[in-house]
Motif scaffolding. Sequence first.
Motif, PDB file in Angstrom:
ATOM      1  N   ASP A 173      -4.738  10.201  -0.853  1.00  0.00           N
ATOM      2  CA  ASP A 173      -5.663   9.124  -0.494  1.00  0.00           C
ATOM      3  C   ASP A 173      -7.077   9.325  -1.034  1.00  0.00           C
ATOM      4  N   ARG A 192      -4.207   3.253   9.620  1.00  0.00           N
ATOM      5  CA  ARG A 192      -4.583   4.593   9.149  1.00  0.00           C
ATOM      6  C   ARG A 192      -6.070   4.843   9.290  1.00  0.00           C
ATOM      7  N   TRP A 210      -1.900  14.059   7.802  1.00  0.00           N
ATOM      8  CA  TRP A 210      -1.586  14.867   6.619  1.00  0.00           C
ATOM      9  C   TRP A 210      -2.852  15.279   5.884  1.00  0.00           C
ATOM     10  N   MET A 222       1.472  -0.364  10.101  1.00  0.00           N
ATOM     11  CA  MET A 222       0.862   0.949  10.284  1.00  0.00           C
ATOM     12  C   MET A 222      -0.657   0.774  10.244  1.00  0.00           C
ATOM     13  N   HIS A 272       1.878  11.767  -1.269  1.00  0.00           N
ATOM     14  CA  HIS A 272       2.821  11.001  -0.445  1.00  0.00           C
ATOM     15  C   HIS A 272       3.165   9.681  -1.114  1.00  0.00           C
ATOM     16  N   ARG A 326       6.886  -4.005   9.105  1.00  0.00           N
ATOM     17  CA  ARG A 326       6.430  -2.599   9.085  1.00  0.00           C
ATOM     18  C   ARG A 326       4.920  -2.661   9.239  1.00  0.00           C
ATOM     19  N   ALA A 355       4.989   5.823   0.096  1.00  0.00           N
ATOM     20  CA  ALA A 355       5.599   4.946   1.104  1.00  0.00           C
ATOM     21  C   ALA A 355       6.737   4.174   0.431  1.00  0.00           C
ATOM     22  N   THR A 398       0.830  -1.212   0.000  1.00  0.00           N
ATOM     23  CA  THR A 398       0.000   0.000   0.000  1.00  0.00           C
ATOM     24  C   THR A 398       0.861   1.258   0.000  1.00  0.00           C
ATOM     25  N   GLY A 399       0.485   2.180  -0.840  1.00  0.00           N
ATOM     26  CA  GLY A 399       1.103   3.508  -0.811  1.00  0.00           C
ATOM     27  C   GLY A 399       2.430   3.635  -1.512  1.00  0.00           C
ATOM     28  N   TRP A 429      10.110   7.028  10.382  1.00  0.00           N
ATOM     29  CA  TRP A 429       9.139   6.659  11.419  1.00  0.00           C
ATOM     30  C   TRP A 429       9.788   6.176  12.701  1.00  0.00           C
ATOM     31  N   LEU A 453      -1.963   8.384  10.256  1.00  0.00           N
ATOM     32  CA  LEU A 453      -1.298   7.082  10.222  1.00  0.00           C
ATOM     33  C   LEU A 453      -0.519   6.893  11.516  1.00  0.00           C
TER      34      LEU A 453
HETATM   35  C1  SIN Z   1      -0.596   5.358   2.729  1.00  0.00           C
HETATM   36  O1  SIN Z   1      -0.401   5.597   1.557  1.00  0.00           O
HETATM   37  O2  SIN Z   1      -1.601   5.723   3.310  1.00  0.00           O
HETATM   38  C2  SIN Z   1       0.442   4.584   3.511  1.00  0.00           C
HETATM   39  C3  SIN Z   1       1.649   5.384   3.781  1.00  0.00           C
HETATM   40  C4  SIN Z   1       2.704   4.620   4.507  1.00  0.00           C
HETATM   41  O3  SIN Z   1       2.529   3.445   4.812  1.00  0.00           O
HETATM   42  O4  SIN Z   1       3.741   5.197   4.792  1.00  0.00           O
END
Ligand code: SIN
Length: 288
Positions: free
Chosen positions: A108, A273, A250, A271, A257, A269, A259, A101-102, A242, A121
């Motif tokens: 988004d 959100r 954000w 996360m 953005h 890793r 990732a 993802t990302g 991080w 996040l």
């Molecule tokens: C995202 O695009 O929302 C994820 C960003 C990330 O995992 O750093």
Amino acid sequence: MALKLRKLSYALGAEVCDVDVSRPMSETDFGEIYQAFLDHGILLFRNQDITREKHIEFSRRFGDLDRHDALPRDRHPDYPELLLVTNRPNPDGSPSDSRYTGRQWHTDMSFTTRPSLGSLLKCYEVPEVGGDTLFANMYLAYESLSEGMKKLIADLHGIHLSGTRKIASTTTGLPRAEEQRRINPPVAQPVVRVHPETGRKALYLGEKVKRFDGMTEEESKPLIDYLNRHSIRPEFVYRHQWRKHDILAWDNRCNLHHALGDFDETQRRHMERTTVLGTPSGYVVQEA
Ligand code: SIN
């Protein structure tokens, strides 16, 4: 509350120091935080060792939360307001669906007609090195274009697609991408978006856009490539390294953005959100 802020970079971002987001906060105090969010585009809250409920509760201060119907595979099984971005394997040992993802420049939910206002996040687990997230300031990207280019793009709409992320395995990746496109038909968004709260103009493109509405991919590509390259000039970018228990909020209306996947995949890793719903924008197009 006199908010203590520390700028994260020249282009964008500020750390909000000495605030525990899980504690009760008056409207006035939250108002200061929200103003800083509008002014800086990204807010960092360090050391937020808080529950999922508190993460959701604090996010609700920014607005109504998405329940992630557009991304059902990545939704937390017990908390629909939380989207997982993780390479922790599934309970049956299979690889997580959200591990990529990302990993492209995007904002988004731009592929929906209610793109996100902002995202919060929270970092639970981070590799020893790598796995940073890059952010680019789209006000600066727009404002630094020539007047000629501003005129050229003023009325263009970019078609945002879902399911454009990297596919590592055709057995799991392809069905996922197809499902994503079935649930989310292409949506055209203005290339120059007026931020509904600040009134400033920002570029609104990214790597989910392959063509402009009314133009072919071949015709659109050179300009899209130029604008995307211009948008991520180093001086417009903040790179976030991080730490566990960081929460980063954000503004999706004026940032892109990305990732980064530059880490040892045997390390975890993880996360989670929340995604704050924005005002309606764009229109569905029949064919991509
Ligand atoms: C995202 O695009 O929302 C994820 C960003 C990330 O995992 O750093």
